[in-house]
Design an enzyme around this catalytic site. Structure first.
Site: not given
Ligand SMILES: C[S@@+](CC[C@H](N)C(=O)[O-])C[C@H]1O[C@@H](n2cnc3c(N)ncnc32)[C@H](O)[C@@H]1O
Length: 301
Positions: A106, A108, A110, A129, A229
């Site tokens: 999770a 930072p 967003s 996290d 990503c």
């Protein structure tokens, strides 16, 4: 840029792709529905002289001139600077108020804060996290954006334990895994400096464990969104193929309103499950964004 050449065979226009990767990324913010409406934000931008443009695919996403964090709406927590494609995953998960949602990776925050806004800050998001240092940024963002429905945990998501909770399964899970970050090259020009196939293979092993555990921790009929990503099929389609073969789940179609390419069913001699074409690849030259991969799954047959 050599790392990107391996994708030439799967791209419609490799030169346009390469040129887009070399251009800086537009500045984009997401309207935080917990604290403000889109109209309140755009009125404030107009009053401050910040130029903005709507992004047609989603009314909560605005392109602005200047840095996302340097505006009054950002200071008030009405907006959050978030790469445009990064906002896809939470919109695809589309959680309801009162649901229990696991955000496996999770920080930072967003997407945690975006999930909370989609749930009207009502329900439970377990924002997990494994990196303790990054959890402070997650806490900062949840506080700034007015999120109260998130509980923060610090576990390895591959072995995520439900023991601390008084329920046995989540309704949904967002699995936004660590990756080789090839798609962030426009935001971070050094993103490919340490690129290696060994790193890709290593992180793919972690991704497989995280996705598998999230599926196991989600109720039958629940939804999983898997995103990265990066362009690397080893971290995208191969991870889905691995999970499909071992867990009770299936790929689901979705529509997001941005141009995309279907998930691959073949890469360098490896074949993947045919249903993986329901996943979407987002390339920088198609929507003037970063690169992204996103798949939606349903748990159970
Ligand atoms: C792509 S980032 C997540 C970005 C975040 N979802 C957001 O939208 O702000 C991946 C995250 O995975 C975390 N991570 C890496 N390995 C992990 C593991 N085994 N379990 C849980 N989190 C992990 C990293 O610390 C990193 O914060």
């Amino acid at each position: 840029m050599d790392a990107l050449e391996r994708y030439e065979p799967i791209l419609d226009d490799f030169e346009a792709f390469r040129a887009a990767c070399e251009r800086p990324l537009p500045s984009v913010v997401r309207v935080n529905g917990i604290k403000a409406t889109r109209e309140r934000v755009t009125d404030a931008f107009d009053a401050e002289g910040v130029e903005w443009e709507p992004r047609e695919w989603n009314e909560k996403v605005l392109k602005i001139e200047g840095k996302p964090g340097n505006t009054w709406p950002s200071f008030h927590g009405w907006t959050h600077g978030q790469e445009e494609v990064s906002s896809i995953s939470a919109f695809v998960l589309d959680p309801e108020p009162e649901e229990r949602v696991l955000d496996s990776c999770a920080a930072p925050g967003s997407k945690t804060t975006q999930l909370a806004a989609l749930m009207d800050d009502d329900g439970l998001i377990v924002a997990n996290d494994s990196n303790l240092g990054r959890l402070s940024a997650l806490r900062f963002n949840t506080e700034r954006l007015g999120v109260t429905c998130a509980a923060v945990t610090n576990q390895d998501a591959r072995n995520f334990s439900l023991k601390p909770f008084d329920f046995s399964a989540f309704d949904a899970a967002l699995v936004d895994v660590p990756c080789s970050c090839e798609g962030t090259i426009r935001k971070n020009p050094t993103a490919l400096d340490d690129w290696s196939l060994d790193h890709i293979e290593g992180v793919a092993g972690v991704q497989k464990g995280i996705l598998r555990r999230a599926i196991q921790a989600t109720r039958e009929g629940g939804t999983i969104v898997y995103s990265t990503c990066t362009f690397a099929p080893e971290e995208n389609e191969a991870v889905l193929d691995y999970a499909l073969a071992r867990e009770d789940c299936q790929l689901v179609e979705y529509d997001i309103g941005l141009q995309s390419e279907p998930g691959l069913t073949e890469w360098q001699g490896d074949q993947y499950d045919d249903s993986i074409r329901k996943a979407k690849r987002f390339y920088p030259h198609h929507n003037d964004t970063g690169g992204f991969f996103c798949a939606k799954l349903e748990v159970g047959a």
